[in-house]
Design a protein around this motif. Sequence first.
Motif, PDB file in Angstrom:
ATOM      1  N   MET A   1       0.848  -1.181   0.000  1.00 51.20           N
ATOM      2  CA  MET A   1       0.000   0.000   0.000  1.00 51.20           C
ATOM      3  C   MET A   1       0.895   1.246   0.000  1.00 51.20           C
ATOM      4  O   MET A   1       1.923   1.276   0.646  1.00 51.20           O
ATOM      5  CB  MET A   1      -0.914   0.005   1.225  1.00 51.20           C
ATOM      6  N   GLU A   2       0.473   2.250  -0.723  1.00 50.21           N
ATOM      7  CA  GLU A   2       1.216   3.506  -0.779  1.00 50.21           C
ATOM      8  C   GLU A   2       0.800   4.438   0.349  1.00 50.21           C
ATOM      9  O   GLU A   2      -0.368   4.464   0.733  1.00 50.21           O
ATOM     10  CB  GLU A   2       0.929   4.236  -2.092  1.00 50.21           C
ATOM     11  N   THR A   3       1.773   5.215   0.822  1.00 50.59           N
ATOM     12  CA  THR A   3       1.439   6.235   1.813  1.00 50.59           C
ATOM     13  C   THR A   3       0.857   7.452   1.095  1.00 50.59           C
ATOM     14  O   THR A   3       1.031   7.624  -0.115  1.00 50.59           O
ATOM     15  CB  THR A   3       2.693   6.684   2.590  1.00 50.59           C
ATOM     16  N   ARG A   4       0.182   8.269   1.835  1.00 47.20           N
ATOM     17  CA  ARG A   4      -0.372   9.493   1.257  1.00 47.20           C
ATOM     18  C   ARG A   4       0.735  10.422   0.777  1.00 47.20           C
ATOM     19  O   ARG A   4       0.602  11.082  -0.246  1.00 47.20           O
ATOM     20  CB  ARG A   4      -1.257  10.207   2.266  1.00 47.20           C
ATOM     21  N   ARG A   6       3.666   9.545  -0.450  1.00 46.76           N
ATOM     22  CA  ARG A   6       4.169   9.040  -1.729  1.00 46.76           C
ATOM     23  C   ARG A   6       3.209   9.413  -2.862  1.00 46.76           C
ATOM     24  O   ARG A   6       3.639   9.851  -3.923  1.00 46.76           O
ATOM     25  CB  ARG A   6       4.352   7.526  -1.664  1.00 46.76           C
ATOM     26  N   SER A   7       1.923   9.222  -2.639  1.00 51.20           N
ATOM     27  CA  SER A   7       0.929   9.584  -3.654  1.00 51.20           C
ATOM     28  C   SER A   7       1.017  11.066  -3.991  1.00 51.20           C
ATOM     29  O   SER A   7       0.938  11.458  -5.162  1.00 51.20           O
ATOM     30  CB  SER A   7      -0.491   9.257  -3.180  1.00 51.20           C
ATOM     31  N   LEU A  13       5.135  15.695  -8.945  1.00 48.58           N
ATOM     32  CA  LEU A  13       6.136  15.533 -10.002  1.00 48.58           C
ATOM     33  C   LEU A  13       5.477  15.362 -11.369  1.00 48.58           C
ATOM     34  O   LEU A  13       5.918  15.950 -12.360  1.00 48.58           O
ATOM     35  CB  LEU A  13       7.047  14.342  -9.698  1.00 48.58           C
ATOM     36  N   TRP A  14       4.420  14.578 -11.426  1.00 45.16           N
ATOM     37  CA  TRP A  14       3.701  14.387 -12.687  1.00 45.16           C
ATOM     38  C   TRP A  14       3.114  15.712 -13.178  1.00 45.16           C
ATOM     39  O   TRP A  14       3.171  16.029 -14.357  1.00 45.16           O
ATOM     40  CB  TRP A  14       2.615  13.337 -12.512  1.00 45.16           C
ATOM     41  N   ARG A  56      -5.823   7.769  -4.476  1.00 45.76           N
ATOM     42  CA  ARG A  56      -6.311   7.356  -3.156  1.00 45.76           C
ATOM     43  C   ARG A  56      -7.502   6.400  -3.275  1.00 45.76           C
ATOM     44  O   ARG A  56      -7.656   5.500  -2.457  1.00 45.76           O
ATOM     45  CB  ARG A  56      -6.684   8.571  -2.305  1.00 45.76           C
ATOM     46  N   LEU A  57      -8.322   6.565  -4.280  1.00 42.01           N
ATOM     47  CA  LEU A  57      -9.423   5.622  -4.504  1.00 42.01           C
ATOM     48  C   LEU A  57      -8.890   4.241  -4.884  1.00 42.01           C
ATOM     49  O   LEU A  57      -9.382   3.225  -4.402  1.00 42.01           O
ATOM     50  CB  LEU A  57     -10.375   6.136  -5.583  1.00 42.01           C
ATOM     51  N   TRP A  58      -7.888   4.192  -5.732  1.00 35.88           N
ATOM     52  CA  TRP A  58      -7.324   2.915  -6.158  1.00 35.88           C
ATOM     53  C   TRP A  58      -6.637   2.161  -5.023  1.00 35.88           C
ATOM     54  O   TRP A  58      -6.504   0.938  -5.085  1.00 35.88           O
ATOM     55  CB  TRP A  58      -6.361   3.112  -7.325  1.00 35.88           C
TER      56      TRP A  58
END
Length: 68
Positions: A1-4, A6-7, A13-14, A56-58
């Motif tokens: 799971m990714e942290t907030r 990281r997201s 950056l994107w 965050r939904l994914w």
Amino acid sequence: METRARSLVKAVLWQLIGLVSMTLVGLALTGSAAVGGALAAVNSAVGLVCYVIYERLWVHIPWGRRHG
């Protein structure tokens, strides 16, 4: 799971990549760096919010993940 965090970093950056490319497209189409930059800034702000929500939904969808 990714942290907030990281997201959020991925999204920022994107969006910076998108900001530069949209500024160049806006400049090419309008001939104005100011108009191109304004279009890019609005697009980046909207895109950033949408991307963070999307990511965050994914996080909550287990489909396609492998555990272990």
